[in-house]
Design a protein around this motif. Sequence first.
Motif, short mmCIF file in Angstrom:
data_model
loop_
_atom_site.label_atom_id
_atom_site.label_comp_id
_atom_site.label_asym_id
_atom_site.label_seq_id
_atom_site.Cartn_x
_atom_site.Cartn_y
_atom_site.Cartn_z
N LEU A 134 8.64 33.07 8.06
CA LEU A 134 9.76 32.55 8.83
C LEU A 134 9.86 31.02 8.81
N GLY A 135 8.76 30.36 8.48
CA GLY A 135 8.84 28.91 8.33
C GLY A 135 8.86 28.13 9.63
N CYS A 136 8.51 28.78 10.72
CA CYS A 136 8.44 28.06 12.00
C CYS A 136 7.34 28.71 12.83
N ALA A 137 6.96 28.06 13.92
CA ALA A 137 5.99 28.65 14.85
C ALA A 137 6.72 29.65 15.72
N VAL A 138 6.14 30.85 15.84
CA VAL A 138 6.81 31.93 16.56
C VAL A 138 5.90 32.48 17.64
N SER A 139 6.40 32.48 18.87
CA SER A 139 5.71 33.21 19.94
C SER A 139 6.54 34.41 20.36
N ILE A 140 5.82 35.46 20.71
CA ILE A 140 6.41 36.72 21.12
C ILE A 140 6.29 36.86 22.63
N LYS A 141 7.37 37.22 23.28
CA LYS A 141 7.30 37.68 24.67
C LYS A 141 7.58 39.18 24.60
N LEU A 142 6.54 39.96 24.90
CA LEU A 142 6.59 41.40 24.59
C LEU A 142 6.93 42.23 25.82
N PRO A 202 4.43 24.27 25.07
CA PRO A 202 5.79 23.74 24.87
C PRO A 202 6.48 24.44 23.70
N PHE A 203 7.74 24.80 23.91
CA PHE A 203 8.50 25.41 22.82
C PHE A 203 9.89 24.79 22.77
N ASP A 204 10.52 24.97 21.61
CA ASP A 204 11.77 24.25 21.35
C ASP A 204 13.01 25.10 21.58
N ALA A 205 12.87 26.40 21.41
CA ALA A 205 14.04 27.27 21.52
C ALA A 205 13.60 28.66 21.94
N VAL A 206 14.49 29.36 22.62
CA VAL A 206 14.23 30.77 22.95
C VAL A 206 15.39 31.59 22.41
N LEU A 207 15.05 32.67 21.72
CA LEU A 207 16.03 33.56 21.11
C LEU A 207 16.16 34.82 21.96
N ILE A 208 17.38 35.11 22.39
CA ILE A 208 17.60 36.18 23.36
C ILE A 208 18.68 37.12 22.84
N ALA A 209 18.37 38.41 22.83
CA ALA A 209 19.37 39.41 22.44
C ALA A 209 20.53 39.35 23.43
N LEU A 210 21.75 39.39 22.88
CA LEU A 210 22.94 39.30 23.72
C LEU A 210 23.74 40.60 23.65
N GLY A 211 23.86 41.25 24.81
CA GLY A 211 24.71 42.43 24.91
C GLY A 211 25.67 42.18 26.06
N ALA A 240 14.85 43.09 17.60
CA ALA A 240 14.60 42.35 16.36
C ALA A 240 15.67 41.30 16.10
N LEU A 241 16.62 41.15 17.01
CA LEU A 241 17.71 40.20 16.78
C LEU A 241 17.19 38.77 16.62
N GLY A 242 16.19 38.40 17.40
CA GLY A 242 15.66 37.05 17.31
C GLY A 242 15.06 36.77 15.95
N VAL A 269 10.38 30.88 20.74
CA VAL A 269 9.97 32.10 21.45
C VAL A 269 11.05 33.14 21.26
N THR A 270 10.66 34.35 20.87
CA THR A 270 11.64 35.43 20.78
C THR A 270 11.26 36.54 21.76
N ILE A 271 12.25 37.02 22.48
CA ILE A 271 12.01 38.05 23.48
C ILE A 271 12.10 39.42 22.80
N VAL A 272 10.98 40.11 22.73
CA VAL A 272 10.98 41.47 22.17
C VAL A 272 11.29 42.41 23.33
N CYS A 273 12.59 42.71 23.48
CA CYS A 273 13.09 43.22 24.75
C CYS A 273 13.01 44.72 24.93
N GLY A 274 12.79 45.48 23.85
CA GLY A 274 12.71 46.93 24.02
C GLY A 274 12.13 47.62 22.81
#
Lengths: 306, 306
Positions: A21-29, A155-164, A266-268, A285-290
């Motif tokens: 992915l070419g960036c640092a990735v943290s998972i919120k599970l 510290p993180f730069d962005a959070v990716l959130i599934a949008l419904g 997996a949207l993030g 940070v990507t939220i693994v929401c379900g």
Amino acid sequence: MIDPVFLDSPLYRCEALEPGLGCAVSIKLETANPVRSFKGRGTEVVASALAGEGRDAVVCASAGNLGQALAWSGRRRGLDVTVVASRAAPAAKLDRIRALDARLELVDGDFDMAREHAAAIARRDGVRLVQDSLDIETCEGAATIGLELVENAPPFDAVLIALGGGALATGIGHVVKALAPGVEVICVQPAGAPAMTRSWRGRRVVTTGTTDTIADGVAARRPIPAVLDDLLLVADDAVLVEEASIVAGMRMLFERAGLVVEPSAALGVAALLEDRDRFAGRHVVTIVCGGNADVDAYRRWIGSPS
Amino acid sequence: MIDPVFLDSPLYRCEALEPGLGCAVSIKLETANPVRSFKGRGTEVVASALAGEGRDAVVCASAGNLGQALAWSGRRRGLDVTVVASRAAPAAKLDRIRALDARLELVDGDFDMAREHAAAIARRDGVRLVQDSLDIETCEGAATIGLELVENAPPFDAVLIALGGGALATGIGHVVKALAPGVEVICVQPAGAPAMTRSWRGRRVVTTGTTDTIADGVAARRPIPAVLDDLLLVADDAVLVEEASIVAGMRMLFERAGLVVEPSAALGVAALLEDRDRFAGRHVVTIVCGGNADVDAYRRWIGSPS
């Protein structure tokens, strides 16, 4: 108000994903709990308030995860739970709603049709209607994820959130923008279900006629105006991703992170795959929401043994 | 001493497993962390003590998970980490050890051969040898799982623990027997790697000539006498399970719980599958201790799309 089983979910850097992915990735599970999605945070708030008021019944429309969560939260408080869902929702989700002792009513039509039917039941029976993303409890539940991110993440730069419908994005977004305003709040939606993203971009509600995506958890056509207003306050961006990227994201999370996720979760990663330049070298940070996916469909998505 | 990313792992009732198993089942999930196994708890104790003493190097033998964990814990403290493993260990585990900047030395032979080679390196170079299950830190790390079970779980009747070298079983077992003595501590080992179980049953060390199991994380031939002594104090039972049951357990955890686990982490479910009468109606906690499996092997174990 929220059972601890839904709180303080795992949050960790997942280095095995990073070369791809070419960036640092943290998972919120948010999948390692009794209903395998983040929705329990919000239904706990709803159900504990209802039980405190002496109410005995509740109804919601659900794409499948809210229904499981409300069934779980209602059952342990003696509430009579009715869930309205599309007959086309994943069988795995419908089976779990039934197994949690909720009354399940299926409609011929999509999630937005289920919303109308649930509202009709609530009017007819005089019971509380839980409206995901509109009712503040559902957003507050999601907001607890934001609190955990701000309190515990490096510290993180962005959070990716599934949008419904928007509960996850507005809930997390409000907290992040209040407590860590430098973090970019990025919503991700399938190109096949773009109503809320188009609404955010146009700053007015845009509905679509149909949806066409495997990400059943976020496949909605009619944004709620008040939710759009909130989203306009807290989202820095809303992006659309292709179906192939969602599948690639699920596969990458399986192969490199050992995580079974449903398409919405997996949207993030899909967004990272589609725009490497944007995220290069940043910590996301990507939220693994379900994690409620039909097993056979999931096996096809992740591929066969080689 | 232990980074919080390894602590307070998810602990939840998994009702979707229960119709297939005939008892109440709670999962203690040790895979949602940066090294995807419980081993980080122990290596954090080891590495923080070494760093506190001003030591700069450490060596261990590993079936694959301890090595990843020691590499992770050592890297962040500036320790020079050497891991000795069998060339036959899963490539996924070996790749992760390298990715975490450890020096990896491979031996032609099994885990017990790797142990001898690691000891030789430690003698030659005068560096600390971490001996899994023998060194108290590795047991103390595992014991923190026991503390979390006793403090946070609803009442339960038995805990199922994968048995290899013995650190997980003695660590959890000591805590459970001290704080919740009514809980049955049951160790589970593959019939194809039965050395410690036979030793426990015979109350003396029994070695075997070979191992034959997919559960690479627990495939050892030569029990450590001092560890057997501890195990005799805390284990109520030690059972052996067949390979087919381990595969069925992995498949069930994938299909019904959405969890990717390595074979060793399915031993508890395998034991439930093999002896339903024993556990009928009881509440059992199973420790899902690791999730590092080779992807292609794992896909074969869980089966193809139907």
